[in-house]
Enzyme design. Structure first.
Site, PDB file in Angstrom:
ATOM      1  N   GLY A 166      31.138  33.866  40.940  1.00 65.47           N
ATOM      2  CA  GLY A 166      31.045  35.333  40.949  1.00 65.47           C
ATOM      3  C   GLY A 166      31.102  35.858  39.526  1.00 65.47           C
ATOM      4  O   GLY A 166      32.143  35.796  38.873  1.00 65.47           O
ATOM      5  N   VAL A 187      34.869  41.416  37.218  1.00 69.79           N
ATOM      6  CA  VAL A 187      36.107  40.673  36.996  1.00 69.79           C
ATOM      7  C   VAL A 187      35.811  39.298  36.393  1.00 69.79           C
ATOM      8  O   VAL A 187      36.346  38.926  35.344  1.00 69.79           O
ATOM      9  CB  VAL A 187      36.895  40.528  38.326  1.00 69.79           C
ATOM     10  N   PHE A 197      44.285  42.591  36.806  1.00 74.38           N
ATOM     11  CA  PHE A 197      44.749  43.968  36.615  1.00 74.38           C
ATOM     12  C   PHE A 197      43.912  44.707  35.580  1.00 74.38           C
ATOM     13  O   PHE A 197      44.295  45.773  35.127  1.00 74.38           O
ATOM     14  CB  PHE A 197      46.224  43.989  36.199  1.00 74.38           C
ATOM     15  N   CYS A 252      38.336  49.611  43.378  1.00 72.18           N
ATOM     16  CA  CYS A 252      39.611  49.050  43.848  1.00 72.18           C
ATOM     17  C   CYS A 252      40.498  49.972  44.664  1.00 72.18           C
ATOM     18  O   CYS A 252      41.002  49.571  45.713  1.00 72.18           O
ATOM     19  CB  CYS A 252      40.415  48.567  42.643  1.00 72.18           C
ATOM     20  N   LYS A 311      39.678  50.807  48.398  1.00 77.70           N
ATOM     21  CA  LYS A 311      39.591  49.553  49.151  1.00 77.70           C
ATOM     22  C   LYS A 311      40.980  48.928  49.330  1.00 77.70           C
ATOM     23  O   LYS A 311      41.343  48.486  50.421  1.00 77.70           O
ATOM     24  CB  LYS A 311      38.665  48.592  48.388  1.00 77.70           C
TER      25      LYS A 311
END
Ligand code: UDX
Ligand code: ADP
Length: 458
Positions: free
Chosen positions: A11, A15, A161, A275, A278
């Protein structure tokens, strides 16, 4: 046979890409491979035009790409080669079936787990990077360890984070890194390996280890708390508008209590991003699953308040502009969900645009980085919407400007020139409270900020 010093990330998104670039930079003795099913994305990672905009990212990629960081579409061989696999695939909210609208859609995660299982012939450490509902690691561990090859998979949780726009800063100097594992001998050994990767640049006090469930729940809770602060201040902004108090002053006064602190108290048109909503819905789903309806309702209200805020913003535009925007051009300054990113996921600008189009306005959207994503978000709306890279063009002949993203560049525009090019009376709705309101008012604008008295010429 895999290589102990090969890391794979499945992925290559917001991120996976930046996190692996930083890991590669700080661990030159490791080979880091990032794969994705989207070959266009991989092509972009291998070019000068990275698929995501993040200040400082390109410089790091330049330093490590093709040295110890590789972007590839060869998922199968990379799985075989790597000993540590970070999984950073998307986990959107389910749109169908049980838990639709709340629970995470884990199909991509599970597919990835099965692919790892099929291809592996040696034990591996699997690290969850995507934000996942509590106990996902356990479910994945069950799938992976159902193998009959006698190999062991340790599934760890290491949530991210980083905030978009400051991802590199957040990675370089995090408040903390969480690493969760099962507390078996092999789980603890795997945990040490992941801790070691981070300890090459982060001191040990900031690397917090725990069991996987605590780590997973900490991530959801941290995002829920942050979102809750924004909804809290936004709720007070509505009260300020009714009473003549000033949200800026209230936020400052409240934030000077060292127990509360100043951060995340900027009233806005609403929070966006991939984020917050969700993760809160994930939390709500979990609470309902365990019969904790009061707890679920409590957290759900944070999202409801956010929806109320953006709706309130558009209704205010409508009311101020004599209850009709039909046929009027309205310029939107900013479409990204926050400044310094091209990301438009869950951006309040999407809602504002749709609502204005529904009211038959002509919407001219401007944004320094997010126009391409804006076009994708609004692909079903062909009429009455235009995209302008130049904000002066967007504002020309407009009746109003709505500032939806706090980009620096909007603070220093020549608003005298903009005012002269607009229809009169000209309005500015500042959904981020970042413009010089008094100056704009003196130029002739009617200025409608959030949570502060309006500056109106009527
Ligand atoms: C967030 C978390 O901060 C990060 O730790 C997590 O890993 C992912 O989710 P991100 O979504 O990138 O990061 O952005 P963030 O800076 O948290 O902002 C979220 C939204 O809140 C944005 O729309 C922003 O404009 C809004 N916001 C933020 C406010 O409206 N007011 C504030 O005071 C702060
Ligand atoms: P995040 O913000 O969590 O990084 P993104 O949507 O930006 O989320 O990135 C997730 C990436 O994962 C996407 O680029 C997507 O193509 C990729 N992806 C999803 N499923 C798979 C899979 N089975 N194998 C490889 N990559 C995948």
């Amino acid at each position: 046979m895999n290589n102990e010093k090969t890391i794979l990330c499945i992925g290559a998104g917001y991120v996976g890409g930046p996190t692996m670039a930083m890991l590669a930079l700080k661990n030159p003795d490791y080979k880091v491979i990032v794969v994705d099913i989207n070959s266009e994305r991989i092509k972009a990672w291998n070019s000068e035009n990275l698929p995501i905009y993040e200040p400082g990212l390109l410089e790091i990629v330049h330093r490590v790409r093709d040295k110890n960081l590789f972007f590839s579409t060869d998922i199968d061989n990379s799985i075989i080669e790597a000993h540590i696999i970070f999984v950073s695939v998307n986990t959107p909210t389910k749109t169908f079936g049980h838990g639709a609208g709340y629970a995470s859609d884990l199909q991509y995660w599970e597919k990835t787990a099965r692919q790892i299982l099929k291809l592996s012939d040696s034990s591996k450490i699997i690290v969850e990077k995507s934000t996942l509902p509590v106990k996902t690691a356990q479910a994945m561990e069950r799938i992976l360890n159902s193998n009959e090859k006698g190999i062991i998979f340790d599934v760890l949780s290491n949530p991210e984070f980083l905030a978009e726009g400051t991802a590199i800063k957040d990675l370089e100097n995090p408040d903390r890194v969480l690493v969760g594992s099962s507390e078996t001998e092999s789980g603890l050994r795997a945990r040490d390996k992941i801790v070691q990767l981070y300890s090459s640049w982060i001191d040990n006090e900031r690397i917090l280890t725990s069991n996987v469930w605590s780590t997973e729940l900490s991530k959801l809770t941290a995002n829920a708390f942050l979102a809750q602060r924004i909804s809290s201040i936004n709720s007070i902004s509505a009260l300020c508008e009714e009473t003549g108090a000033n949200i800026h002053e209230v936020a400052h006064a409240v934030g000077t209590d060292s127990r509360i602190g100043q951060k995340f108290l900027d009233a806005s048109v609403g929070f966006g991003g991939s984020c917050f909503k969700k993760d809160i819905f994930n939390l709500v789903y979990l609470c309902r699953h365990y019969g904790l309806d009061e707890v679920a309702d409590y957290w759900e209200s944070v999202v409801k308040m956010n929806e109320y805020q953006v709706e309130r913003f558009v209704l205010k535009m409508l009311k101020s502009m004599f209850n009709t925007v039909t046929g009027k051009k309205i310029a939107l300054f900013g479409f990204a969900f926050k400044a310094n990113t091209g990301d438009t996921r869950e951006s309040p600008a999407i809602y504002v645009t749709k609502k204005l189009l529904n009211e038959m306005a002509n919407v001219a959207i401007s944004d320094p980085k997010a126009l391409e994503n804006a076009k994708i978000e609004l692909k079903d709306f062909k009429e009455n919407v235009e995209y302008c890279s130049d904000p002066y063009v967007a504002a020309k002949n407009a009746h109003a400007i709505a500032v939806l993203t706090e980009w620096e560049c909007y603070k220093t525009l020549d608003y005298k020139k903009i005012f002269a090019s607009m229809e009169k009376p000209a309005f500015i709705f500042d959904g981020r409270n970042t413009l010089p309101h008094k100056e704009l008012f003196e130029m002739g604008f009617n200025v409608i900020p959030l949570g502060m008295p309006e500056l109106s010429h009527f």
